[in-house]
Design a protein around this motif. Structure first.
Motif, short mmCIF file in Angstrom:
data_model
loop_
_atom_site.label_atom_id
_atom_site.label_comp_id
_atom_site.label_asym_id
_atom_site.label_seq_id
_atom_site.Cartn_x
_atom_site.Cartn_y
_atom_site.Cartn_z
N TYR A 7 1.14 -1.37 -0.01
CA TYR A 7 0.09 0.47 0.13
C TYR A 7 1.22 1.83 0.29
O TYR A 7 2.40 1.45 0.74
CB TYR A 7 -0.92 0.01 1.17
N VAL A 8 0.59 2.82 -0.74
CA VAL A 8 1.21 3.22 -0.81
C VAL A 8 -0.24 4.64 -0.44
O VAL A 8 -0.55 4.55 -0.70
CB VAL A 8 1.36 3.66 -2.13
N ALA A 9 0.72 5.20 0.19
CA ALA A 9 -0.06 6.36 0.99
C ALA A 9 -0.38 7.90 0.30
O ALA A 9 1.29 8.13 0.81
CB ALA A 9 -0.38 6.20 2.66
N VAL A 83 -5.00 5.84 6.78
CA VAL A 83 -4.07 5.58 5.39
C VAL A 83 -2.98 5.01 5.77
O VAL A 83 -2.52 4.24 5.74
CB VAL A 83 -4.62 5.83 4.96
N ASP A 86 -1.79 1.88 7.49
CA ASP A 86 -2.09 0.27 5.59
C ASP A 86 -0.91 0.78 5.40
O ASP A 86 -0.54 -0.35 4.70
CB ASP A 86 -2.77 0.63 5.52
N ALA A 87 -0.22 1.55 5.15
CA ALA A 87 0.65 1.71 4.25
C ALA A 87 2.28 1.41 4.23
O ALA A 87 2.28 0.92 5.57
CB ALA A 87 0.80 3.55 3.93
N VAL A 90 5.05 5.81 2.11
CA VAL A 90 4.04 6.83 2.35
C VAL A 90 4.74 7.99 1.47
O VAL A 90 5.54 8.18 1.22
CB VAL A 90 3.98 8.36 3.95
N LYS A 117 7.71 3.12 8.27
CA LYS A 117 7.39 3.31 7.15
C LYS A 117 8.74 3.90 5.99
O LYS A 117 9.41 4.04 6.58
CB LYS A 117 6.46 4.22 6.75
#
Ligand code: GDP
Ligand code: MG
Length: 320
Positions: A7-9, A83, A86-87, A90, A117
Motif C-alpha cells: 500500500y502507498v499512501a 491510511v 496500512d501503508a 508514504v 514506514k
C-alpha cells in the motif's frame, strides 16, 4: 516467481496535487481534481500493476490543522491518518510553487516519529514555474526539512526510513517523470501476493467513480464555498444496449443552495449536466443519458448517518 504488493499512501496538504498524481500514475481519471482545496473527500484506492509488482495507491483528503473543524472535515482528517496505518510506503507531497508550510512541519514530524514506514517526499507541480523558482522551492523544502530534523532530540526518535531523492521532483503533467516515479514506487513494494487482478484499477464500484465525476463538475462550476456542502448520490445506473442511463441526486444543505445549483431558469444545472455527461462518456467510453435532481437535506455535513449515506464517508474509528 516471487510477487510484490504493498500500500502507498498519498498524503499532503490540500491542493498539493495528490489526486492529479494518482490519476497520472494510473493513466486514468479516478480521483476528482479541482483548483479548490478539499475536493477529495474520501480515500480512493487505485491499483497499479506491472511485472511482478502491484502498488495499491491510496489518495486521501488533504490533512488540515484546526481545532474547530466541522464534523465532515474531522472525519476527512481521520480518514487521511487511518491510511497511514496500512501503508508500506508514504508519499508526502509538497507543492513546490507554494513551498513548505507550517502544516508540513506538523504532519511530517508526526509521520517521522510515529510510523515505521518508508517515506518518499515529493516536490510537485515542477512544470508550473520557471526553473529558478523550482530550484528555490526545492532549496526551501530541503532547508525546512533540515530544521525539522535538527529539532529531533535523537535519531532513535525517527521511525521512518527516508528513501529516494530528497525531495523527488515531479510534474504530473510530464509522462516520463510520472513513468519513472511509477517504476520507483513499484520497486519499493514488499514481497506479497497480489490483492487485485492485473486489470483492476480500483476497489470502488463504477457508480462511485461516476458520482465523483459529477461532483467534479459541481466543484468546477460553482463558487468557492458551496461545493463543500454538496454530495452526489447515484439513484439509477443501468446499461441498456449502447447507452448507460444515470440518474443522480445532488444533495445540498439549504434551499438557497438549491437555487444556486439550479441557476436562472435551470441554466447552471443544465451546464453541470452537459459537462458531467461529456466527462462520463469519456470515462465509460460509451454514450450516457444523464438526469440530475437537486434535494435539500439540512445539516447533512454535520450528521454522521447522512455523511455515510450521501458521501460514503465513515469515521474510521467507528468502522474498525
Ligand atoms: N501545472 C500543474 N498543475 C498541477 C499538478 N498537479 C496538480 N496540479 C493542479 O493543482 C490543483 C490541485 O490538484 P489536486 O490533485 O486536486 O490536489 P489535491 O488536493 O492534493 O488532491 C489542480 O488545479 C491541479 O490541476 C502538476 O503537476 N502540474
Ligand atoms: Mg484530492
Amino acid at each position: 516467481m516471487t510477487k510484490n504488493c504493498g500500500y502507498v499512501a498519498l498524503l499532503g496538504r490540500p491542493n498539493a496535487g495528490k489526486s492529479t498524481l494518482l490519476n497520472a500514475l494510473l493513466g486514468t481519471k479516478l480521483a476528482v481534481v479541482s483548483n479548490k482545496p478539499q475536493t477529495t473527500r474520501n480515500k480512493i484506492l487505485g491499483v497499479c500493476s506491472e511485472g511482478n509488482s502491484q502498488a495499491l495507491l491510496l489518495d486521501t483528503p488533504g490533512i488540515h490543522k484546526s481545532d474547530n473543524l466541522p464534523k465532515m472535515n474531522q472525519v476527512m482528517n481521520k480518514v487521511a491518518w487511518s491510511v497511514l496505518k496500512d501503508a508500506d510506503l508514504v508519499c508526502y507531497l509538497i507543492d513546490v510553487t507554494n513551498g513548505w508550510h507550517e502544516e508540513d512541519t506538523l504532519w511530517l514530524d508526526g509521520i517521522l516519529k510515529k510510523f515505521e514506514k518508508k517515506l518518499l517526499v515529493l516536490a510537485t507541480k515542477t512544470d508550473k514555474v520557471k526553473i529558478e523558482e523550482v530550484e528555490h522551492g526545492r532549496q526551501n523544502i530541503v532547508n525546512r526539512f533540515h530544521d525539522l530534523i535538527e529539532g529531533v532530540k535523537s535519531v532513535s526518535e525517527l521511525k521512518c526510513q527516508l528513501i529516494g531523492d530528497f525531495p523527488l521532483m515531479v510534474s504530473s503533467k510530464r509522462p516520463t517523470e510520472v513513468a519513472s516515479l511509477r517504476n520507483y514506487i513499484l520497486s519499493q513494494m514488499p514481497e506479497g501476493e497480489w490483492l487485485f487482478g492485473e486489470d483492476d484499477l480500483t476497489d470502488r464500484p463504477q457508480r462511485f467513480v461516476c458520482a465523483e465525476i459529477i461532483r467534479e463538475q459541481i466543484f468546477r462550476q460553482l463558487g468557492q464555498e458551496l461545493p463543500y456542502k454538496i454530495a452526489v448520490v447515484i439513484d439509477i445506473f443501468e446499461n441498456k444496449n449502447n447507452v448507460t442511463n444515470i440518474s443522480a441526486t445532488i444533495v445540498v444543505e439549504r434551499d438557497s443552495h438549491k437555487g444556486i445549483v439550479i441557476g436562472k431558469k435551470g441554466s447552471r444545472l443544465k451546464s453541470i449536466g452537459t459537462d458531467a455527461r461529456i466527462s462520463l462518456e469519456r470515462h465509460l467510453d460509451r454514450k450516457v443519458f444523464l438526469e440530475l435532481f437537486v434535494k435539500v437535506k439540512s445539516g447533512w455535513t454535520e450528521n454522521l448517518n447522512m455523511l455515510s449515506e450521501y458521501a460514503d464517508l465513515q469515521d474510521p474509528n467507528d468502522v474498525n
